[in-house]
Design a protein around this motif. Structure first.
Motif, short mmCIF file in Angstrom:
data_model
loop_
_atom_site.label_atom_id
_atom_site.label_comp_id
_atom_site.label_asym_id
_atom_site.label_seq_id
_atom_site.Cartn_x
_atom_site.Cartn_y
_atom_site.Cartn_z
N THR A 129 10.82 -6.54 -24.08
CA THR A 129 10.01 -6.58 -22.86
C THR A 129 9.45 -5.21 -22.55
N GLN A 130 8.24 -5.18 -22.01
CA GLN A 130 7.61 -3.92 -21.59
C GLN A 130 7.07 -4.10 -20.18
N SER A 131 7.27 -3.07 -19.35
CA SER A 131 6.82 -3.12 -17.96
C SER A 131 5.71 -2.12 -17.71
N PHE A 132 4.60 -2.61 -17.16
CA PHE A 132 3.48 -1.76 -16.75
C PHE A 132 3.57 -1.61 -15.23
N GLU A 133 3.44 -0.39 -14.75
CA GLU A 133 3.58 -0.14 -13.31
C GLU A 133 2.55 0.89 -12.86
N TRP A 134 1.81 0.53 -11.80
CA TRP A 134 0.82 1.43 -11.22
C TRP A 134 1.21 1.71 -9.78
N HIS A 135 1.26 2.99 -9.40
CA HIS A 135 1.45 3.40 -8.00
C HIS A 135 0.06 3.77 -7.48
N VAL A 136 -0.40 3.03 -6.48
CA VAL A 136 -1.77 3.21 -6.00
C VAL A 136 -1.80 3.33 -4.49
N THR A 137 -2.93 3.84 -3.99
CA THR A 137 -3.16 3.95 -2.56
C THR A 137 -4.51 3.33 -2.23
N PRO A 138 -4.56 2.29 -1.37
CA PRO A 138 -5.84 1.67 -1.03
C PRO A 138 -6.67 2.58 -0.14
N VAL A 139 -7.98 2.63 -0.41
CA VAL A 139 -8.87 3.50 0.37
C VAL A 139 -10.06 2.76 0.96
N VAL A 140 -10.17 1.45 0.70
CA VAL A 140 -11.27 0.66 1.27
C VAL A 140 -10.68 -0.60 1.89
N ALA A 141 -10.93 -0.78 3.18
CA ALA A 141 -10.44 -1.97 3.87
C ALA A 141 -11.22 -3.21 3.43
N GLY A 142 -10.59 -4.37 3.58
CA GLY A 142 -11.26 -5.61 3.24
C GLY A 142 -10.42 -6.42 2.25
N THR A 143 -11.01 -7.53 1.79
CA THR A 143 -10.35 -8.38 0.80
C THR A 143 -10.91 -8.07 -0.57
N HIS A 144 -10.03 -7.80 -1.51
CA HIS A 144 -10.44 -7.43 -2.87
C HIS A 144 -9.70 -8.29 -3.88
N LEU A 145 -10.35 -8.53 -5.01
CA LEU A 145 -9.71 -9.21 -6.13
C LEU A 145 -9.56 -8.22 -7.28
#
Length: 196
Positions: A129-145
């Motif tokens: 098994t391999q795990s991909f992990e991203w630590h992110v910070t949202p900078v634009v409000a709204g609904t995103h896909l």
């Protein structure tokens, strides 16, 4: 649609990396590799400037080693060229129309590639098994896909498929609130005791 998006991203990365010599995909084994996505998570409700973690955990369910397990991320407007945690502005007066939706504070460790919005973590042995992990910070409000897609290699010769022959891919729908979190601070210590 996924195949088209991923092929375009890979082709763009290949062209950018051209400089003569041996083809980048010369040593990538051809074949189909069965994978199972054990977990795909990203908080569906987030707040501006509050960090979040995206995870995609993949298991190699084939009887052979995957050459280079990878995950590509594209945004809700990938038809217009948005890649990764970005979107593209339609304003004609911008020199660079790329706009961040999330800032990637830390991507999968050791996973950076020359390909746009693709992270690869190398060979994955059968059953591992391999795990991909991203630590992110949202900078634009709204609904995103955000769309994610698992690959068995970077150049399209090694193909990942689920047990039922489907493309290992999915979508995160995220609502980013513009209201900052409510924070309570302990007056004696200055420590944050509650954030919601």
């Amino acid at each position: 649609m996924w195949a088209t998006s991923v092929a375009a991203i890979v082709a763009a990365g290949f062209v950018a990396g051209c400089g003569g010599g041996e083809r980048q995909d010369a040593n990538e084994p051809s074949g189909t590799f069965k994978v199972k996505v054990l977990k795909a998570s990203f908080p569906p409700h987030q707040r501006l400037a509050n960090s979040a973690v995206m995870r995609v955990v993949v298991r190699n369910d084939s009887g052979k080693t995957i050459p280079n397990v990878a995950v590509t991320i594209t945004s809700d407007d990938d038809a217009k060229g948005g890649a990764g945690f970005t979107t593209r502005s339609t304003s004609p007066d911008l020199a660079d129309p790329t706009r961040q939706l999330w800032i990637v504070d830390q991507g999968p460790h050791g996973g950076d590639t020359a390909y746009v919005s693709t992270w690869a973590l190398g060979p994955l042995a059968a059953g591992r098994t391999q795990s991909f992990e991203w630590h992110v910070t949202p900078v634009v409000a709204g609904t995103h896909l955000l769309r994610w897609h698992v690959a068995a290699g970077l150049n399209g010769k090694a193909v990942a498929r689920t047990a039922n022959g489907q493309d290992p891919a999915g979508i995160f729908r995220v609502r980013v609130a513009s209201k900052p979190p409510a924070v309570t601070v302990d007056p004696k210590t200055g420590d944050i005791v509650n954030a919601s």
